[in-house]
Design a protein around this motif. Structure first.
Motif, PDB file in Angstrom:
ATOM      1  N   ILE A   7       0.885  -1.212  -0.127  1.00 14.65           N
ATOM      2  CA  ILE A   7       0.189  -0.130  -0.095  1.00 14.65           C
ATOM      3  C   ILE A   7       0.663   1.421  -0.195  1.00 14.65           C
ATOM      4  N   VAL A  10       0.781   4.871   3.256  1.00 15.69           N
ATOM      5  CA  VAL A  10       0.172   3.981   4.210  1.00 15.69           C
ATOM      6  C   VAL A  10       0.124   4.834   5.423  1.00 15.69           C
ATOM      7  N   GLY A  15      -4.767   5.318   3.537  1.00 14.86           N
ATOM      8  CA  GLY A  15      -3.762   4.413   3.480  1.00 14.86           C
ATOM      9  C   GLY A  15      -3.709   3.549   4.932  1.00 14.86           C
ATOM     10  N   LYS A  16      -3.543   4.212   5.827  1.00 15.61           N
ATOM     11  CA  LYS A  16      -3.535   3.750   7.346  1.00 15.61           C
ATOM     12  C   LYS A  16      -4.915   2.783   7.500  1.00 15.61           C
ATOM     13  N   ALA A  19      -4.478  -0.233   5.302  1.00 13.42           N
ATOM     14  CA  ALA A  19      -3.485  -1.160   5.965  1.00 13.42           C
ATOM     15  C   ALA A  19      -4.011  -2.158   7.223  1.00 13.42           C
ATOM     16  N   ILE A  29       1.420  -6.704   5.470  1.00 16.61           N
ATOM     17  CA  ILE A  29       1.356  -5.606   4.996  1.00 16.61           C
ATOM     18  C   ILE A  29       2.604  -4.934   4.521  1.00 16.61           C
ATOM     19  N   GLY A  31       4.070  -1.402   3.560  1.00 15.32           N
ATOM     20  CA  GLY A  31       3.642   0.122   3.506  1.00 15.32           C
ATOM     21  C   GLY A  31       4.691   0.863   2.986  1.00 15.32           C
ATOM     22  N   SER A  33       5.619   5.085   2.286  1.00 16.52           N
ATOM     23  CA  SER A  33       5.323   6.518   2.654  1.00 16.52           C
ATOM     24  C   SER A  33       6.451   7.251   2.783  1.00 16.52           C
ATOM     25  N   HIS A  44       7.868  -1.876   6.363  1.00 11.10           N
ATOM     26  CA  HIS A  44       7.828  -0.404   5.805  1.00 11.10           C
ATOM     27  C   HIS A  44       8.795   0.126   5.082  1.00 11.10           C
TER      28      HIS A  44
END
Length: 249
Positions: A7, A10, A15-16, A19, A29, A31, A33, A44
């Protein structure tokens, strides 16, 4: 075997919520960002997807840790409140880099992994990609382009059984307006109406499970889209009057 979902955008807002929902449903997930996340996800990558070097880094990080992808959610985006007369080239290019070019480039790079799983691409578009809105013409243009990408991509990917879910999103309670580009600022006393990101995420997951092509959320925006296309002259007058009451001159 656990499914994997990547995503963009995120760290907050839609986005959050997406997720959290997909993680709740058992997904791993990934993420992406620019900002760090303040909630629990599996992996992440801090990156700016408008930069080619960052896209390359995202791909390398992904390939070092994963060998397949089940869902790609192109969520990151930004707004722009400005008349066409005053829209500057810098903002226009920044808008299209994030809202259109980044989703296209990321999708191209991840296609081979989605083919393995017969996965799903979810593009977070907007009601503004179905109807024109005064003082948001540039944003509308970026989302019209994203819609065209989704529709044509879906047709091309039919032989691989990859679904493309296009999300036509209306007003949701996020910080979209406060983060938008442009000189026009929504007045502080403007009511913040709309659904919650969590309800949006629930609707998105249901649509994903049913392998739908497109949803409009909240659903009542379907009637506004229909009206704007059926009675464009009347819509123009009403929309212009409405927007002139909620922007700072």
């Amino acid at each position: 075997m656990e499914k994997i979902c990547l995503i963009t955008g995120v760290s907050r807002g839609l986005g959050k919520a997406l997720a959290n929902k997909f993680k709740k449903e058992g997904f791993i997930i990934i993420g992406v960002s620019r900002s760090k996340v303040d909630f629990d996800i599996d992996f992440h990558i801090q990156a700016d997807i408008t930069k080619k070097e960052d896209i390359e880094r995202i791909i390398k990080e992904f390939e070092k840790n994963f060998d397949k992808l089940d869902v790609l959610i192109n969520n990151a985006g930004i707004g722009l409140y400005e008349s066409w007369k005053k829209t500057n080239e810098e903002d226009l290019r920044k808008l299209f880099e994030l809202n259109f070019f980044a989703p296209v480039l990321l999708t191209q790079r991840f296609l081979k992994y989605l083919k393995k799983t017969k996965g799903t691409i979810i593009n977070v578009s907007s009601v503004a990609g179905k109807m024109h809105i005064p003082y948001m013409g540039a944003y509308c243009s970026s989302k019209f382009a994203l819609n065209a990408f989704s529709y044509s991509l879906r047709a091309e990917l039919q032989p691989y059984d990859i679904n493309v879910l296009n999300l036509i999103v209306g007003r949701i309670k996020t910080d979209f307006s406060s983060n938008a580009l442009g000189s026009i600022k929504i007045t502080p006393n403007t009511p913040v109406l709309g659904s919650s990101p969590e309800k949006f995420a629930e609707a998105t997951y249901k649509a994903y499970k049913k392998r739908k092509r497109e949803i409009v959320y909240p659903y009542w925006y379907k009637f506004l889209i229909y009206f704007s296309n059926l009675f464009p002259s009347i819509y123009d007058k009403l929309a212009l009057k409405k927007w002139q009451t909620v922007i700072e001159e």
